[in-house]
Design a protein around this motif. Sequence first.
Motif, short mmCIF file in Angstrom:
data_model
loop_
_atom_site.label_atom_id
_atom_site.label_comp_id
_atom_site.label_asym_id
_atom_site.label_seq_id
_atom_site.Cartn_x
_atom_site.Cartn_y
_atom_site.Cartn_z
N ALA A 59 0.93 -1.36 -0.14
CA ALA A 59 0.01 0.07 0.16
C ALA A 59 0.87 1.40 0.12
O ALA A 59 0.46 2.31 -0.61
N ASP A 60 2.06 1.10 0.45
CA ASP A 60 3.00 2.33 0.55
C ASP A 60 3.24 2.85 -0.77
O ASP A 60 3.29 4.05 -0.90
N ARG A 61 3.03 2.02 -1.72
CA ARG A 61 3.30 2.33 -3.19
C ARG A 61 2.18 3.48 -3.79
O ARG A 61 2.44 4.36 -4.90
N LEU A 62 0.95 3.52 -3.03
CA LEU A 62 0.13 4.49 -3.46
C LEU A 62 0.71 6.38 -3.43
O LEU A 62 0.30 6.97 -3.99
N LYS A 63 1.70 6.04 -2.36
CA LYS A 63 2.29 7.48 -2.25
C LYS A 63 3.04 7.98 -3.55
O LYS A 63 3.15 9.15 -3.55
N ALA A 64 3.32 7.01 -4.47
CA ALA A 64 4.02 7.38 -5.72
C ALA A 64 3.01 7.44 -6.78
O ALA A 64 3.70 7.76 -8.05
N VAL A 65 2.00 7.35 -6.79
CA VAL A 65 0.80 7.57 -7.81
C VAL A 65 0.40 9.13 -7.81
O VAL A 65 -0.26 9.63 -6.97
N ALA A 66 1.04 9.76 -8.87
CA ALA A 66 0.62 10.97 -9.13
C ALA A 66 -0.77 11.26 -9.64
O ALA A 66 -1.33 10.65 -10.58
#
Lengths: 194, 194
Positions: B15-22
């Motif tokens: 879920a941490d990867r949502l922080k990289a979705v612009a």
Amino acid sequence: MSSRLRAQIQFLLEADRLKAVARRTYLTDQSRRENAAEHSWHFALAVLLLREYGGDFDLFRALQMAIVHDLVEIDAGDTFVYDADGQNSKAERENAAANRLFGMLPDDQNREFRALWEEFEAGESREAQFALAIDRLCPVLLNYATGGRAWKEHGVSAARVRNYNLPATAAAPEIQSFIAALLDFAVEKGVLEA
Amino acid sequence: MSSRLRAQIQFLLEADRLKAVARRTYLTDQSRRENAAEHSWHFALAVLLLREYGGDFDLFRALQMAIVHDLVEIDAGDTFVYDADGQNSKAERENAAANRLFGMLPDDQNREFRALWEEFEAGESREAQFALAIDRLCPVLLNYATGGRAWKEHGVSAARVRNYNLPATAAAPEIQSFIAALLDFAVEKGVLEA
């Protein structure tokens, strides 16, 4: 547009600034440091995901605390947990921030948001204690997943990480055991200084 | 460590990867585009803050939807609301993302998180309708506050912004009126193309 809605919209725009408050931890992809707004989301998700480890508590209240808990950092900044000087002045800086920020809200919501923040900070209710445990888990997990990057950058030892995080996670014993095991493993792998 | 907790922790790290979705919108300070994780937090905060405009609905459920609603973007990316081609393939891409991401969870939580996401997407319950209204409000507000930057970058007209946002905010009439007035004012100021 009522003056009430105007105040709420102004507060929402001011809250946007939490996205510019940098924490010490890095994202798992190590592209940059995490900010306090996306941390607040990740923390709220973790509270929802891991609630079974908190025993009997009011999840709704804990989620509201997670959403509100870092707003004061818009003025007070993120105080690194292993920075003793910063920790000494934290309460005063955050109290002034709460006065200004929550003071932007209509009176009833000023009281409501402030009460959520104060309950979290006091760490006495079951909701606050479980939320605190999860708030501690999140950066430990990100530090571990990034090869201990923030720990190494700030020369933090395993003893300090344990002292800071293990007593604070007592309200969620399985989470506490998980963190303890993860820290042991981090020391073994050289990710965290013994 | 139980296999259940292991799955939950793996999900949390993913879920941490949502922080990289612009997203397309810019922060109010215009320093960069907003990401989907910090948007999810801002949206959850707005749901909590503006609930009085949603009439009678379950705030707890709406907050859970806000926290979970964008997770599928980790795989499917953020689909710009004014991108017709992207909108056509969105459902398929997001469904595959939901299968993979929520499929990482223990069965009961796979069902729970998926149900929250599906309820939000369906937009039928009062909770989903209010959440949808607030999810629309947030980028309109950021676009307005940044001089219409994302609208201008993508050549979006007032008619498209109105068509997309006004029917979708009908569940919160005061919010709908606020958005309508804000868009009129944006056109008047040249922030949004008539």
